[in-house]
Design a protein around this motif. Sequence first.
Motif, PDB file in Angstrom:
ATOM      1  N   HIS A   1       0.914  -0.709   0.103  1.00  0.00           N
ATOM      2  CA  HIS A   1      -0.036  -0.100   0.001  1.00  0.00           C
ATOM      3  C   HIS A   1       1.355   1.136  -0.004  1.00  0.00           C
ATOM      4  O   HIS A   1       2.158   1.657  -0.049  1.00  0.00           O
ATOM      5  CB  HIS A   1      -0.892   0.404   1.284  1.00  0.00           C
ATOM      6  CG  HIS A   1      -0.566  -0.520   2.586  1.00  0.00           C
ATOM      7  ND1 HIS A   1       0.171   1.429   3.198  1.00  0.00           N
ATOM      8  CD2 HIS A   1       0.058  -0.786   3.651  1.00  0.00           C
ATOM      9  CE1 HIS A   1       1.029   1.105   4.017  1.00  0.00           C
ATOM     10  NE2 HIS A   1       0.712  -0.511   4.376  1.00  0.00           N
TER      11      HIS A   1
ATOM     12  N   GLY B   1      -5.595   2.420   1.992  1.00  0.00           N
ATOM     13  CA  GLY B   1      -5.474   1.720   1.158  1.00  0.00           C
ATOM     14  C   GLY B   1      -4.588  -0.020   2.620  1.00  0.00           C
ATOM     15  O   GLY B   1      -4.042  -0.858   1.861  1.00  0.00           O
ATOM     16  N   LYS B   2      -3.908   1.243   3.444  1.00  0.00           N
ATOM     17  CA  LYS B   2      -3.424  -0.170   4.315  1.00  0.00           C
ATOM     18  C   LYS B   2      -4.714  -0.761   5.360  1.00  0.00           C
ATOM     19  O   LYS B   2      -4.222  -1.779   5.332  1.00  0.00           O
ATOM     20  CB  LYS B   2      -2.326   1.099   5.807  1.00  0.00           C
ATOM     21  CG  LYS B   2      -2.390   0.152   6.864  1.00  0.00           C
ATOM     22  CD  LYS B   2      -1.328   0.656   8.047  1.00  0.00           C
ATOM     23  CE  LYS B   2      -0.059  -0.104   9.073  1.00  0.00           C
ATOM     24  NZ  LYS B   2       0.348   0.410   9.944  1.00  0.00           N
TER      25      LYS B   2
ATOM     26  N   ALA C   1      -5.267  -3.755   2.639  1.00  0.00           N
ATOM     27  CA  ALA C   1      -4.405  -4.638   2.935  1.00  0.00           C
ATOM     28  C   ALA C   1      -4.926  -5.683   3.676  1.00  0.00           C
ATOM     29  O   ALA C   1      -4.393  -6.651   3.111  1.00  0.00           O
ATOM     30  CB  ALA C   1      -3.403  -3.758   2.518  1.00  0.00           C
TER      31      ALA C   1
ATOM     32  N   ASP D   1       4.118  -1.119   3.051  1.00  0.00           N
ATOM     33  CA  ASP D   1       4.300  -0.116   1.898  1.00  0.00           C
ATOM     34  C   ASP D   1       5.307   0.170   1.328  1.00  0.00           C
ATOM     35  O   ASP D   1       6.417  -0.850   1.178  1.00  0.00           O
ATOM     36  CB  ASP D   1       4.343   1.403   2.968  1.00  0.00           C
ATOM     37  CG  ASP D   1       5.540   2.169   3.568  1.00  0.00           C
ATOM     38  OD1 ASP D   1       6.606   2.018   3.187  1.00  0.00           O
ATOM     39  OD2 ASP D   1       5.641   1.556   4.975  1.00  0.00           O
TER      40      ASP D   1
ATOM     41  N   VAL E   1      -4.795  -1.112  -3.210  1.00  0.00           N
ATOM     42  CA  VAL E   1      -3.538  -1.667  -2.794  1.00  0.00           C
ATOM     43  C   VAL E   1      -3.103  -2.968  -3.748  1.00  0.00           C
ATOM     44  O   VAL E   1      -3.810  -2.986  -5.374  1.00  0.00           O
ATOM     45  CB  VAL E   1      -4.288  -3.281  -2.102  1.00  0.00           C
ATOM     46  CG1 VAL E   1      -5.356  -3.993  -3.087  1.00  0.00           C
ATOM     47  CG2 VAL E   1      -3.912  -4.224  -1.678  1.00  0.00           C
TER      48      VAL E   1
END
Length: 343
Positions: A251, A258-259, A262, A288, A302
């Motif tokens: 991410h 986004g994290k 994921a 990341d 992702v």
Amino acid sequence: MRNNHSFTLLRLSYKFSAFVFFLLVVVSAVQAQDYQTTVAKNGEGIYSLLKRHGLSPSEHLNTFIELNKGKLGSNNSLFAGQTYTLPQQESASQSPASGGAIYPIFGKAYEQVNPIDNSLQGAVYYLLSGHGGPDPGAVGRYGNHTLCEDEYAYDVTLRLARRLIEHGALVYMITRDENDGIRDGSFLEPDKDETCYPELSIPRNHLKRLQQRKDAVNKLSIKHKGSFQRLVIIHVDSRSKGENIDVFFYHDQRSKTGKKLANNLQQTFKKKYDMHQPNRGYHGTVSDRNLYVLKYSYPPAVFIELGNINHFRDQQRFIQSNNRQALANWLAEGLQTDFKNNK
């Protein structure tokens, strides 16, 4: 003239561009069956109602008005508590008899898509399989067969797209191939005719290729502003033959969403491995990474690596079609979890 016009519409219905399919649906909207309905909220107008359901007002306004004649107030206002018919949001020709739709991009064997539920209604997904066109990506060998990353990543991505649509999502395939469809063979024949949404030739230059994909996603993202949106990028890794890896996720470091996306996917895979191979263990990671499309695309994103195309055991994950389908199903389940956790 009328016969020529009908022939043109029929021919267009078999093109693979989502935009062309959308035009066909709009032209035939008043004849289509099995439309979804919704109840207007207090103070809600057509624009906000359409956005609530992941529909672009600029594209669906006229169709909505046509479908709901007799239910609208002055200046096409809505009545709170009134049930309204929604325009079709799938980019496909409709199949009224089954309640599903025809998506030629999935190929003849899989083009009929019937709804399972509406658990992803209102969600918009941009699916981007890696490489394509002049770039096959990572290349592996299996006996006398060549395994190209772009073909296997694309097949998994198509299967994921179909699964998401079954659950009511609006899906855009960013990398597209008009000829392949979902394939059940073990060894997928490589070609170079992939395009970028809507029908753009993929450039050879690496940076230009990434910019093209980022631009396609961002233009669509602006159109669906206000909707739940996610970008899913699918690749196959290339490492030494001795390195067996699990599916892992990247991410953008600045994106908390986004994290979270994921992590939802990773936890789904861990749960599936614990269920189906309890003694194996799962070691797929979330981290990341400063990747161009992750960094510059508007929707939370992702980046997924499905495995090592050079490792014999990982290759089984790709060359067996039931394993490719399992990957797609597990990714879809993780995306459903992500949707529920962020609604």
